[in-house]
Design a protein around this motif. Sequence first.
Motif, mmCIF file in Angstrom:
data_model
loop_
_atom_site.group_PDB
_atom_site.id
_atom_site.type_symbol
_atom_site.label_atom_id
_atom_site.label_comp_id
_atom_site.label_asym_id
_atom_site.label_seq_id
_atom_site.Cartn_x
_atom_site.Cartn_y
_atom_site.Cartn_z
ATOM 1 N N ALA A 70 -9.812 -15.100 8.117
ATOM 2 C CA ALA A 70 -9.955 -13.703 7.670
ATOM 3 C C ALA A 70 -8.871 -13.275 6.670
ATOM 4 N N PRO A 71 -7.587 -13.563 6.912
ATOM 5 C CA PRO A 71 -6.592 -13.122 5.926
ATOM 6 C C PRO A 71 -6.816 -13.744 4.543
ATOM 7 N N THR A 72 -7.195 -15.013 4.502
ATOM 8 C CA THR A 72 -7.468 -15.653 3.211
ATOM 9 C C THR A 72 -8.659 -14.988 2.522
ATOM 10 N N ARG A 73 -9.695 -14.745 3.309
ATOM 11 C CA ARG A 73 -10.901 -14.141 2.761
ATOM 12 C C ARG A 73 -10.605 -12.733 2.244
ATOM 13 N N LEU A 74 -9.828 -11.978 3.028
ATOM 14 C CA LEU A 74 -9.488 -10.623 2.623
ATOM 15 C C LEU A 74 -8.675 -10.636 1.335
ATOM 16 N N ALA A 75 -7.688 -11.528 1.276
ATOM 17 C CA ALA A 75 -6.851 -11.611 0.073
ATOM 18 C C ALA A 75 -7.694 -11.988 -1.144
ATOM 19 N N ASP A 76 -8.658 -12.878 -0.947
ATOM 20 C CA ASP A 76 -9.530 -13.285 -2.058
ATOM 21 C C ASP A 76 -10.448 -12.146 -2.497
ATOM 22 N N LEU A 77 -10.991 -11.402 -1.529
ATOM 23 C CA LEU A 77 -11.834 -10.248 -1.871
ATOM 24 C C LEU A 77 -11.032 -9.220 -2.664
ATOM 25 N N VAL A 78 -9.824 -8.927 -2.190
ATOM 26 C CA VAL A 78 -8.968 -7.960 -2.883
ATOM 27 C C VAL A 78 -8.668 -8.450 -4.302
ATOM 28 N N GLY A 79 -8.305 -9.708 -4.429
ATOM 29 C CA GLY A 79 -7.984 -10.261 -5.746
ATOM 30 C C GLY A 79 -9.168 -10.176 -6.701
ATOM 31 N N MET A 80 -10.353 -10.534 -6.210
ATOM 32 C CA MET A 80 -11.560 -10.484 -7.038
ATOM 33 C C MET A 80 -11.877 -9.049 -7.441
ATOM 34 N N HIS A 81 -11.830 -8.143 -6.475
ATOM 35 C CA HIS A 81 -12.188 -6.741 -6.730
ATOM 36 C C HIS A 81 -11.217 -6.095 -7.728
ATOM 37 N N VAL A 82 -9.937 -6.322 -7.510
ATOM 38 C CA VAL A 82 -8.907 -5.736 -8.367
ATOM 39 C C VAL A 82 -9.030 -6.278 -9.797
ATOM 40 N N THR A 83 -9.212 -7.583 -9.918
ATOM 41 C CA THR A 83 -9.335 -8.191 -11.244
ATOM 42 C C THR A 83 -10.560 -7.639 -11.968
ATOM 43 N N SER A 84 -11.680 -7.619 -11.249
ATOM 44 C CA SER A 84 -12.924 -7.140 -11.835
ATOM 45 C C SER A 84 -12.811 -5.680 -12.293
ATOM 46 N N HIS A 85 -12.194 -4.838 -11.477
ATOM 47 C CA HIS A 85 -12.085 -3.419 -11.826
ATOM 48 C C HIS A 85 -11.052 -3.168 -12.922
ATOM 49 N N ALA A 86 -9.980 -3.950 -12.924
ATOM 50 C CA ALA A 86 -8.971 -3.778 -13.972
ATOM 51 C C ALA A 86 -9.531 -4.188 -15.332
#
Lengths: 208, 208
Positions: B76-92
């Motif tokens: 879960a922590p890896t998955r969460l970190a990856d989701l956050v990274g993807m979402h932040v990159t995409s939105h930025a």
Amino acid sequence: MTSTGERVHAAALELFAERGFHGTGIRQLAEHAGLSSATLYHYMGTKEDLLVTLMRTSLERLVRAGEEIAGSTDDAPTRLADLVGMHVTSHAQRPLETRVVDDEVHALSPSRRQEVVALRDRYEALWQQVIDDGVGSGHFAVTSASIARRALLEMCSGVARWYDPAGRMGLGELAEEYSALALRLLGVVGDPATTPARRVAPDTPGPV
Amino acid sequence: MTSTGERVHAAALELFAERGFHGTGIRQLAEHAGLSSATLYHYMGTKEDLLVTLMRTSLERLVRAGEEIAGSTDDAPTRLADLVGMHVTSHAQRPLETRVVDDEVHALSPSRRQEVVALRDRYEALWQQVIDDGVGSGHFAVTSASIARRALLEMCSGVARWYDPAGRMGLGELAEEYSALALRLLGVVGDPATTPARRVAPDTPGPV
């Protein structure tokens, strides 16, 4: 403010939030407020004057509340929790205002934008100060205080997008929950009043 | 997609983001894309069709990327970190798209809104699942998983409002910083480099 002024403000808030500043005509605005365009102009000036007034009113309220909290205690975790609680409550109660103030800054002409952005900067500086103070006192530990400030402000303003006053969660509970999340994000572990931050920033001498 | 279609999409994105859906006229849109109104209609249908297409494209991209991450690891922590990274990159990277997709849902008619909201719900369910899983596995500790989900999504989408691609901070650094903040908010304590919450790229065998 006169009740006519209040009516115009309420009408503008609804229409700007629903249709955007550019999507709202001055006639539509007058009609929504039950006035003629000439009377509206007499009371409020141009459409942009009206938008600036809404933004100024909203931001000045936040600045006043923020400055009161800033002056209330030196303890950074308490101050941060109070700022978060105030901000979250204010935004949850005023979703239309949040939408207009946050989303329509780009619609302002450069000189008006400057005034509004200066007010917003003054408010955000209060957040920056409490984060810096908390890092200095060893309560908070962050890699970048300015990123943490932006992350917290976006997180807290976001309640305006989803909070339902008719739902199960009360405003007090919402404010408490967000304060707890914010303190954890800043590295506070356990009881904020007694526990220093677990992760200590490289340049901060602190209890590990 | 034809290059005309791409040109229309780019024009709509710019105008909807700058002037709002209601503030953008169909003629203005056609002019901005260098087409006649009739040709625009032939390619894209109504103004609302165009808005729905923009929203669907954006949300389907997020859903696809999110589902790929969801299927990549049970941690879960890896998955969460990856989701956050993807979402932040995409939105930025896509501030205009974020503004239109997030701010104009209320402009849709009920039936079109349903379609868009269903896609958004599907994406948000991926976040809910990883938070629930992390609570279940003892990695995360939150009072309310749904509040944490909303807080994280608002915090992460918010980068679209302030991130400057020309600034000092690179996208990779931004993603990493946000992942660390998100894990802390969820109650993961200690240095992410040494705790179970360590972020491991999906294709990198980590020394755990």
